[in-house]
Design a protein around this motif. Structure first.
Motif, PDB file in Angstrom:
ATOM      1  N   ILE A   1       0.891  -1.192   0.065  1.00 29.14           N
ATOM      2  CA  ILE A   1      -0.002  -0.159   0.078  1.00 29.14           C
ATOM      3  C   ILE A   1       0.752   1.283  -0.032  1.00 29.14           C
ATOM      4  O   ILE A   1       0.622   2.236  -0.847  1.00 29.14           O
ATOM      5  N   GLU A   2       2.013   1.275   0.791  1.00 29.11           N
ATOM      6  CA  GLU A   2       2.805   2.402   0.897  1.00 29.11           C
ATOM      7  C   GLU A   2       3.539   2.614  -0.639  1.00 29.11           C
ATOM      8  O   GLU A   2       3.666   3.776  -1.101  1.00 29.11           O
TER       9      GLU A   2
ATOM     10  N   ARG B   1       3.472   5.765  -5.513  1.00 34.37           N
ATOM     11  CA  ARG B   1       3.510   6.141  -7.097  1.00 34.37           C
ATOM     12  C   ARG B   1       2.101   6.867  -7.517  1.00 34.37           C
ATOM     13  O   ARG B   1       2.322   7.905  -8.299  1.00 34.37           O
ATOM     14  N   ILE B   2       1.025   6.703  -6.750  1.00 35.01           N
ATOM     15  CA  ILE B   2      -0.040   7.586  -7.251  1.00 35.01           C
ATOM     16  C   ILE B   2       0.039   9.241  -6.689  1.00 35.01           C
ATOM     17  O   ILE B   2      -0.508   9.820  -7.405  1.00 35.01           O
ATOM     18  N   THR B   3       0.740   9.444  -5.630  1.00 33.63           N
ATOM     19  CA  THR B   3       1.143  10.889  -5.262  1.00 33.63           C
ATOM     20  C   THR B   3       1.941  11.314  -6.348  1.00 33.63           C
ATOM     21  O   THR B   3       1.724  12.604  -6.660  1.00 33.63           O
ATOM     22  N   LEU B   4       2.886  10.526  -6.781  1.00 37.98           N
ATOM     23  CA  LEU B   4       3.807  11.174  -7.741  1.00 37.98           C
ATOM     24  C   LEU B   4       3.061  11.359  -9.201  1.00 37.98           C
ATOM     25  O   LEU B   4       3.360  12.087  -9.884  1.00 37.98           O
ATOM     26  N   ALA B   5       2.246  10.579  -9.558  1.00 41.84           N
ATOM     27  CA  ALA B   5       1.298  10.712 -10.680  1.00 41.84           C
ATOM     28  C   ALA B   5       0.294  11.752 -10.400  1.00 41.84           C
ATOM     29  O   ALA B   5      -0.299  11.923 -11.599  1.00 41.84           O
ATOM     30  N   GLY B   6       0.188  12.202  -9.349  1.00 41.50           N
ATOM     31  CA  GLY B   6      -0.923  13.339  -9.409  1.00 41.50           C
ATOM     32  C   GLY B   6      -2.440  12.835  -9.229  1.00 41.50           C
ATOM     33  O   GLY B   6      -3.205  13.544  -9.735  1.00 41.50           O
ATOM     34  N   LEU B   7      -2.440  11.586  -8.867  1.00 41.62           N
ATOM     35  CA  LEU B   7      -3.832  10.744  -8.912  1.00 41.62           C
ATOM     36  C   LEU B   7      -4.643  10.764  -7.609  1.00 41.62           C
ATOM     37  O   LEU B   7      -5.428   9.997  -7.504  1.00 41.62           O
TER      38      LEU B   7
END
Length: 179
Positions: free
Chosen positions: A95-96, A101-107
């Motif tokens: 989950i981390e 990854r999602i934070t870096l992708a802005g999602l």
């Protein structure tokens, strides 16, 4: 008596390596045994088939993945038009990795992850719930919980690892010895 393993501890130790070896076609760090196991596993086809089935059916829908690991399907489904994606997994390390990854992708506004055990889940808002091999790892009462939570939604689960073949037998023997 049969010894029970701590599922959270097991998956925290194995999930990221397992995903890399199975879903990302392994890499130079994979052992020869892992590379051989990958060749006889139904996992690559499971991911391809899931995408083929899910992508046309997620447009404007709230999607939940049970046993999401590091959320390999999240971005794919959002790009295909899903309104939102919520992934739950017992392995905090997965989950981390997914959240980073999602934070870096802005999602972050469309994708959410949570560490959780199926027995502690509450009813969630979903139009479509899916899992990739997740039920294979659950006890019967946990499977009952999944179906209770999903009673008013469409639910897709891949059972591809349960087919019988010589190669499936070899893969099952490998899993028994390796884990």
């Amino acid at each position: 008596p049969v010894a029970r393993i701590d599922a959270g501890k097991f998956w925290n130790q194995k999930i990221l390596e397992w995903e890399q070896d199975r879903y990302a076609h392994g890499d130079a760090r994979s052992s020869r045994l892992e590379a051989l196991a990958y060749q006889f596993s139904g996992l690559p086809r499971r991911m391809e088939n899931a995408q083929r089935i899910l992508i046309p059916n997620v447009i404007n829908r709230n999607v939940v993945e049970l046993g999401c690991g590091s959320g390999l399907m999240a971005e794919i489904l959002i790009e295909a038009g899903a309104a939102s994606y919520y992934g739950v997994d017992i392995a905090q390390v997965a989950i981390e990795k997914a959240q980073n990854r999602i934070t870096l992708a802005g999602l972050d506004d469309k994708i959410r992850f949570e560490v959780g055990d199926i027995s502690s889940l509450k009813q969630f808002d979903a139009d479509l719930v899916f899992s990739l091999g997740f039920l294979d790892w659950l006890e019967p009462q946990q499977i009952d919980t999944v179906f209770r939570l999903c009673k008013d939604t469409e639910f897709l689960h891949s059972f591809s690892e349960r087919q019988f073949s010589f190669w499936r037998f070899i893969h099952a023997a490998y899993v028994y010895v390796a884990y």
